[in-house]
Scaffold this motif. Sequence first.
Motif, short mmCIF file in Angstrom:
data_model
loop_
_atom_site.label_atom_id
_atom_site.label_comp_id
_atom_site.label_asym_id
_atom_site.label_seq_id
_atom_site.Cartn_x
_atom_site.Cartn_y
_atom_site.Cartn_z
N HIS A 139 -5.97 9.33 0.05
CA HIS A 139 -6.36 8.02 0.59
C HIS A 139 -7.00 8.19 1.96
CE1 HIS A 139 -3.19 7.44 3.63
NE2 HIS A 139 -2.31 7.89 2.76
N CYS A 185 -9.34 9.18 -3.55
CA CYS A 185 -9.55 8.17 -4.59
C CYS A 185 -9.21 6.76 -4.12
CB CYS A 185 -8.75 8.50 -5.84
SG CYS A 185 -6.96 8.51 -5.60
N GLU A 186 -8.50 6.62 -3.00
CA GLU A 186 -8.10 5.30 -2.50
C GLU A 186 -8.70 5.09 -1.12
OE1 GLU A 186 -3.92 3.41 -2.74
OE2 GLU A 186 -4.07 4.15 -0.68
N ASN A 188 -9.12 2.38 2.14
CA ASN A 188 -8.71 1.19 2.87
C ASN A 188 -9.84 0.82 3.83
OD1 ASN A 188 -5.74 0.92 2.01
ND2 ASN A 188 -5.91 3.06 2.58
N GLU A 221 -10.88 4.82 -7.14
CA GLU A 221 -9.88 4.17 -7.97
C GLU A 221 -9.25 2.95 -7.31
OE1 GLU A 221 -7.22 6.67 -10.20
OE2 GLU A 221 -8.40 8.44 -9.70
N ARG A 222 -9.26 2.90 -5.97
CA ARG A 222 -8.69 1.76 -5.27
C ARG A 222 -9.48 1.46 -4.00
NH1 ARG A 222 -2.03 2.31 -5.43
NH2 ARG A 222 -1.78 1.73 -7.63
N ARG A 224 -9.12 -1.37 -0.78
CA ARG A 224 -8.20 -2.38 -0.22
C ARG A 224 -8.79 -2.90 1.08
NH1 ARG A 224 -4.26 0.70 -0.29
NH2 ARG A 224 -3.34 0.16 -2.31
N ASN A 246 -10.94 -1.82 -9.76
CA ASN A 246 -10.62 -0.85 -8.71
C ASN A 246 -10.65 -1.47 -7.31
OD1 ASN A 246 -13.41 -1.11 -8.66
ND2 ASN A 246 -13.82 1.08 -8.47
N CYS A 248 -8.42 -3.67 -5.13
CA CYS A 248 -7.03 -4.12 -5.18
C CYS A 248 -6.93 -5.63 -4.98
CB CYS A 248 -6.20 -3.42 -4.10
SG CYS A 248 -6.09 -1.64 -4.30
N ILE A 378 0.40 4.97 -7.09
CA ILE A 378 -0.18 6.23 -6.58
C ILE A 378 0.92 6.98 -5.83
CG2 ILE A 378 -1.02 5.25 -4.40
CD1 ILE A 378 -3.52 7.06 -4.81
N GLU A 392 -0.90 -1.16 -6.02
CA GLU A 392 -2.16 -1.63 -5.43
C GLU A 392 -1.91 -2.67 -4.35
OE1 GLU A 392 -4.61 -4.65 -7.57
OE2 GLU A 392 -3.26 -4.26 -9.26
#
Length: 434
Positions: A139, A185-186, A188, A221-222, A224, A246, A248, A378, A392
């Motif tokens: 992340h 993959c994530e 913020n 994948e995410r 946020r 994907n 959130c 995750i 998520e």
Amino acid sequence: MPAPKIQIITLGCSKNLVDSQAVERQLRAAGYSAVGEDYRGRTAATVINTCGFIGDAKEESIEAVLAACSRRDAGHTGRVYVMGCLSQRYRDDLPGEIPEVDRWFGKFDWSGIAEALAADGIAGASRPLPQRPSARSHHAYIKIAEGCNRFCAFCAIPLITGRYHSRPVDEIVAEVEALVRRGTCEFNIIAQDLSAYGTDLYGQSALARLLERLAAVEGVERIRLHYAYPADFPYDILPVMAAHPNICRYLDIALQHIDDGVLEGMRRHITAAETRALLDRIRREVPGIHIRTTLMTGFPGESDEAFECLLDFVREQRFERMGAFAYCEEDDTWAARNLADTIPDEVKQQRLDRLMALQQVIALEINEAKVGSTLPVIIDREDEEYYVGRTEYDSPEVDPEVLVAKTAPLKVGHIYDVTITGALPFELLGTPAI
């Protein structure tokens, strides 16, 4: 020659973490080895990235600076450099008040740290060190803008960061694509004010366009979102959030208060009715969304009735995630210049305690409602008894975690379906659904 070790200590919000990571990359490119705040060996220098948002944060930053100076005097580090929001805001005053610090940098001139190390006799290795992924490279925080044009009555951020300026969409997308290639993959997405993203570059909000581009990047994948502003909210992001799995179902939007008189005094440019309409529309257009907000107690003029109104608002809205803090007068802000801070500190704290006690009950009830459901989680790390992960609905560091039983081998950085088996106010318990 071995690479000198430089310790980086980061205080404050995730935006500071982004800056510290940039400093680390710069140092490694100059032949220095950057180590985290948990490192206990001797270092050639210590860099402290400070926070200057509220009184408690400033006090914590000053304590960290003084502690680093003590470590230097004891021979545990060679130099002490200070950067970030606190030093940016009080650049003219701090060198005289804390002369023990070797060098001061602000929030925007930290690119000179490597040169300063060399000038102070701490030479880097002859070759750049390879850039390393962070300990949790699955992340990342992506800062899409800097600064703020809102000038809320209580807030010193515009005084520290300056006027709002956005990064171009293509530049942000390229950064995310590069991180995906490294295994992230994530993402913020952060800014002082997400709602204003793009208005300075494109003449209108470009957040929806940015989200469309980011959601289309293979391997993301995410996504946020952190720190939207309620006034002038970009409603066009809501159908984008609803359309892309994907992105959130999560939004961090600081509301501060609900009483009209307090909102006016805060210079928030939004009314209680408009705030409720905003929240209703967000929840209607993005079903299942979890909203994180921040509220304030004890702002000048907050009567007992206004505070009770705030409590009723929290009962009514049942925020899935909520933080709060007591008002602290900040130098040079509109409130400090124009409003008397007459509410006693003990009253501010009592109100804060009541507000957070109410939220703890709500948070537990919301978590208990998840028991029996199966959610994608995750995995962030492996502890002795559990895997620790997040849904998520949970941002790193600030939101609840899921303690996942070790009934099957799981990999850090991967997403697994987890059946929720138990709930605490700020944690969930679960078992892998495999």
